[in-house]
Design a protein around this motif. Structure first.
Motif, mmCIF file in Angstrom:
data_model
loop_
_atom_site.group_PDB
_atom_site.id
_atom_site.type_symbol
_atom_site.label_atom_id
_atom_site.label_comp_id
_atom_site.label_asym_id
_atom_site.label_seq_id
_atom_site.Cartn_x
_atom_site.Cartn_y
_atom_site.Cartn_z
ATOM 1 N N VAL A 65 0.857 -1.177 0.000
ATOM 2 C CA VAL A 65 0.000 0.000 0.000
ATOM 3 C C VAL A 65 0.898 1.233 0.000
ATOM 4 C CG1 VAL A 65 -1.797 1.272 1.231
ATOM 5 C CG2 VAL A 65 -1.775 -1.222 1.306
ATOM 6 N N VAL A 66 0.655 2.171 -0.922
ATOM 7 C CA VAL A 66 1.442 3.406 -0.999
ATOM 8 C C VAL A 66 0.592 4.549 -0.457
ATOM 9 C CG1 VAL A 66 2.676 5.012 -2.502
ATOM 10 C CG2 VAL A 66 2.685 2.555 -3.011
ATOM 11 N N TYR A 67 1.027 5.151 0.641
ATOM 12 C CA TYR A 67 0.291 6.244 1.256
ATOM 13 C C TYR A 67 0.746 7.569 0.666
ATOM 14 C CZ TYR A 67 -1.208 2.766 4.649
ATOM 15 O OH TYR A 67 -1.758 1.665 5.225
ATOM 16 N N THR A 68 -0.217 8.371 0.223
ATOM 17 C CA THR A 68 0.098 9.654 -0.411
ATOM 18 C C THR A 68 -0.351 10.840 0.445
ATOM 19 O OG1 THR A 68 -1.972 9.481 -1.659
ATOM 20 C CG2 THR A 68 0.028 8.714 -2.746
ATOM 21 N N VAL A 69 -0.773 10.570 1.679
ATOM 22 C CA VAL A 69 -1.138 11.655 2.592
ATOM 23 C C VAL A 69 0.133 12.409 2.964
ATOM 24 C CG1 VAL A 69 -2.183 12.239 4.807
ATOM 25 C CG2 VAL A 69 -3.022 10.276 3.511
ATOM 26 N N PRO A 70 0.161 13.740 2.834
ATOM 27 C CA PRO A 70 1.367 14.495 3.194
ATOM 28 C C PRO A 70 1.793 14.236 4.633
ATOM 29 C CG PRO A 70 -0.200 15.899 2.040
ATOM 30 C CD PRO A 70 -0.919 14.610 2.336
ATOM 31 N N THR A 71 3.088 14.036 4.863
ATOM 32 C CA THR A 71 3.584 13.713 6.208
ATOM 33 C C THR A 71 3.403 14.858 7.188
ATOM 34 O OG1 THR A 71 5.800 14.414 5.488
ATOM 35 C CG2 THR A 71 5.281 12.068 5.350
ATOM 36 N N PHE A 72 3.270 16.082 6.691
ATOM 37 C CA PHE A 72 3.071 17.190 7.629
ATOM 38 C C PHE A 72 1.655 17.195 8.197
ATOM 39 C CE2 PHE A 72 1.888 19.064 3.529
ATOM 40 C CZ PHE A 72 0.691 19.699 3.840
ATOM 41 N N LEU A 73 0.756 16.412 7.591
ATOM 42 C CA LEU A 73 -0.604 16.276 8.122
ATOM 43 C C LEU A 73 -0.715 15.078 9.056
ATOM 44 C CD1 LEU A 73 -2.797 17.000 4.954
ATOM 45 C CD2 LEU A 73 -2.308 18.533 6.861
ATOM 46 N N VAL A 74 -0.111 13.955 8.658
ATOM 47 C CA VAL A 74 -0.163 12.733 9.461
ATOM 48 C C VAL A 74 1.223 12.103 9.462
ATOM 49 C CG1 VAL A 74 -1.241 10.480 9.758
ATOM 50 C CG2 VAL A 74 -2.564 12.356 8.788
ATOM 51 N N ASP A 75 1.786 11.884 10.661
ATOM 52 C CA ASP A 75 3.123 11.308 10.744
ATOM 53 C C ASP A 75 3.167 9.896 10.173
ATOM 54 O OD1 ASP A 75 4.171 13.584 11.911
ATOM 55 O OD2 ASP A 75 3.765 12.902 13.953
ATOM 56 N N ASP A 76 2.176 9.085 10.525
ATOM 57 C CA ASP A 76 2.124 7.700 10.064
ATOM 58 C C ASP A 76 0.733 7.410 9.516
ATOM 59 O OD1 ASP A 76 2.415 5.060 9.516
ATOM 60 O OD2 ASP A 76 2.787 4.415 11.580
ATOM 61 N N PRO A 77 0.506 7.627 8.192
ATOM 62 C CA PRO A 77 -0.833 7.434 7.611
ATOM 63 C C PRO A 77 -1.379 6.029 7.795
ATOM 64 C CG PRO A 77 0.613 8.581 6.073
ATOM 65 C CD PRO A 77 1.473 8.078 7.185
ATOM 66 N N SER A 78 -0.504 5.033 7.912
ATOM 67 C CA SER A 78 -0.974 3.648 8.030
ATOM 68 C C SER A 78 -1.821 3.434 9.281
ATOM 69 C CB SER A 78 0.208 2.684 8.029
ATOM 70 O OG SER A 78 1.028 2.887 9.166
ATOM 71 N N LYS A 79 -1.599 4.253 10.316
ATOM 72 C CA LYS A 79 -2.360 4.098 11.557
ATOM 73 C C LYS A 79 -3.830 4.446 11.359
ATOM 74 C CE LYS A 79 1.482 4.827 14.772
ATOM 75 N NZ LYS A 79 2.017 5.653 15.878
ATOM 76 N N LEU A 80 -4.124 5.264 10.363
ATOM 77 C CA LEU A 80 -5.515 5.612 10.098
ATOM 78 C C LEU A 80 -6.301 4.411 9.581
ATOM 79 C CD1 LEU A 80 -5.002 9.045 8.285
ATOM 80 C CD2 LEU A 80 -5.711 8.682 10.649
ATOM 81 N N PHE A 81 -5.588 3.422 9.014
ATOM 82 C CA PHE A 81 -6.248 2.278 8.389
ATOM 83 C C PHE A 81 -5.829 0.959 9.020
ATOM 84 C CE2 PHE A 81 -5.709 5.695 5.339
ATOM 85 C CZ PHE A 81 -6.965 5.816 4.762
ATOM 86 N N GLU A 82 -5.226 1.011 10.228
ATOM 87 C CA GLU A 82 -4.640 -0.193 10.788
ATOM 88 C C GLU A 82 -5.672 -1.274 11.120
ATOM 89 O OE1 GLU A 82 -2.524 0.926 14.250
ATOM 90 O OE2 GLU A 82 -4.221 1.904 15.238
ATOM 91 N N ASN A 83 -6.931 -0.903 11.311
ATOM 92 C CA ASN A 83 -7.965 -1.897 11.621
ATOM 93 C C ASN A 83 -8.736 -2.357 10.384
ATOM 94 O OD1 ASN A 83 -7.428 -1.846 14.430
ATOM 95 N ND2 ASN A 83 -8.669 0.022 14.657
ATOM 96 N N LEU A 84 -8.319 -1.897 9.219
ATOM 97 C CA LEU A 84 -8.974 -2.280 7.972
ATOM 98 C C LEU A 84 -8.073 -3.223 7.171
ATOM 99 C CD1 LEU A 84 -10.318 1.227 6.871
ATOM 100 C CD2 LEU A 84 -11.547 -0.549 8.122
ATOM 101 N N HIS A 85 -8.688 -4.145 6.484
ATOM 102 C CA HIS A 85 -7.922 -5.093 5.670
ATOM 103 C C HIS A 85 -7.794 -4.528 4.248
ATOM 104 C CE1 HIS A 85 -8.295 -7.895 8.974
ATOM 105 N NE2 HIS A 85 -9.614 -7.749 8.954
ATOM 106 N N ILE A 86 -7.062 -3.441 4.124
ATOM 107 C CA ILE A 86 -7.014 -2.692 2.876
ATOM 108 C C ILE A 86 -6.432 -3.521 1.740
ATOM 109 C CG2 ILE A 86 -5.968 -0.704 1.720
ATOM 110 C CD1 ILE A 86 -6.151 0.784 4.349
ATOM 111 N N TYR A 87 -5.254 -4.082 1.943
ATOM 112 C CA TYR A 87 -4.603 -4.782 0.843
ATOM 113 C C TYR A 87 -5.318 -6.082 0.502
ATOM 114 C CZ TYR A 87 -0.977 -6.289 -2.322
ATOM 115 O OH TYR A 87 -0.303 -6.677 -3.439
ATOM 116 N N LEU A 88 -5.810 -6.803 1.521
ATOM 117 C CA LEU A 88 -6.534 -8.043 1.261
ATOM 118 C C LEU A 88 -7.808 -7.773 0.459
ATOM 119 C CD1 LEU A 88 -6.172 -9.941 4.670
ATOM 120 C CD2 LEU A 88 -4.980 -10.393 2.510
ATOM 121 N N ASP A 89 -8.512 -6.693 0.803
ATOM 122 C CA ASP A 89 -9.718 -6.335 0.055
ATOM 123 C C ASP A 89 -9.377 -5.966 -1.383
ATOM 124 O OD1 ASP A 89 -11.268 -6.792 2.243
ATOM 125 O OD2 ASP A 89 -11.428 -4.690 2.853
ATOM 126 N N ALA A 90 -8.246 -5.266 -1.566
ATOM 127 C CA ALA A 90 -7.837 -4.874 -2.913
ATOM 128 C C ALA A 90 -7.488 -6.101 -3.756
ATOM 129 C CB ALA A 90 -6.640 -3.922 -2.836
#
Length: 250
Positions: A65-90
């Protein structure tokens, strides 16, 4: 304007849109989009958007998964989706794409694909100085479907070293744009060209550029205006992704 799938639509690519509108404890509605694009050439694109801004996309070649959220907004974008099965669903969506595209093609009334020819311009990324390494940018815009080939020449000879091609990005009019860059060192007398090939073109489209060392101040603003325009279009284009092309007037 977004177009949603129906049996009446032409589709070289079928797109599944799952849209949730919600409010985050405010009176301002927010929109979350999960987009899956299935292309006839066998490729699949998956992207998540929040309020028309890309947050992430799937890189199936690298299985990540490639996160494109600017780092100045979120230090670790993956934490926003850590409870979702993003890659498996994709991956599940990707496995379904082949059957979906076959179904979409069967429902087309006219098998001839609608297409839009690209427009292209070529310009340097920085002010040109003799002997100082720079980059040429070939900006290709307003094409559909999103499959182009870009080649470079120097003094009439093909050149591939230092050349790269970006991902394609969507425009608001349901066409796409893409950037190809070539690293080069300006020298007197060199002539560069960028050639674009696309199914909607009768013949390859070539743009020519040669360095100007006259340092005419009137040239600078035009060059940087072109750079600013390209960057601005990249920002605007992040609002939509892989939208299904429909018949005109429907």
């Amino acid at each position: 304007m977004m177009k949603f799938f129906s049996p009446d639509m032409k589709c070289s690519a079928l797109v599944i849109l799952m849209i949730n509108s919600f409010c985050v404890f405010s009176q301002i509605p927010h929109k979350f989009l999960y987009v899956v694009g299935c292309f006839e050439n066998g490729t699949t694109e998956v992207q998540y958007e929040y309020d028309a801004e890309e947050m992430l996309y799937m890189d199936f070649d690298r299985d990540e998964v490639v996160y494109t959220v600017p780092t100045f907004l979120v230090d670790d974008p993956s934490k926003l989706f850590e409870n979702l099965h993003i890659y498996l669903d994709a991956k599940k969506a990707k496995r379904s794409c082949k059957a979906i595209v076959v179904l979409c093609k069967e429902e087309e009334e006219d098998p001839t694909e609608e297409s839009d020819p690209p427009e292209s311009i070529i310009y340097p990324s920085e002010e040109v100085e003799l002997g100082v390494e720079n980059s040429l940018i070939c900006f290709v815009n307003h094409f559909y479907p999103p499959e182009i080939k870009v080649t470079w020449t120097r003094n009439g000879l093909p050149v591939s070293e230092g050349a790269s091609l970006s991902r394609y990005y969507p425009n608001n009019d349901q066409t796409f744009h893409q950037l190809s860059t070539l690293t080069f060192t300006p020298r007197e007398g060199d002539i560069y060209s960028c050639t674009v090939e696309h199914m909607a073109l009768d013949r390859p489209q070539t743009r020519i550029w040669e360095p100007d060392f006259s340092h005419d101040s009137s040239v600078g603003p035009d060059v940087y205006c072109g750079v600013g325009l390209a960057v601005g279009l990249l920002g605007v284009a992040a609002g939509t992704f892989l939208i299904v092309k429909g018949h005109h007037g429907r």
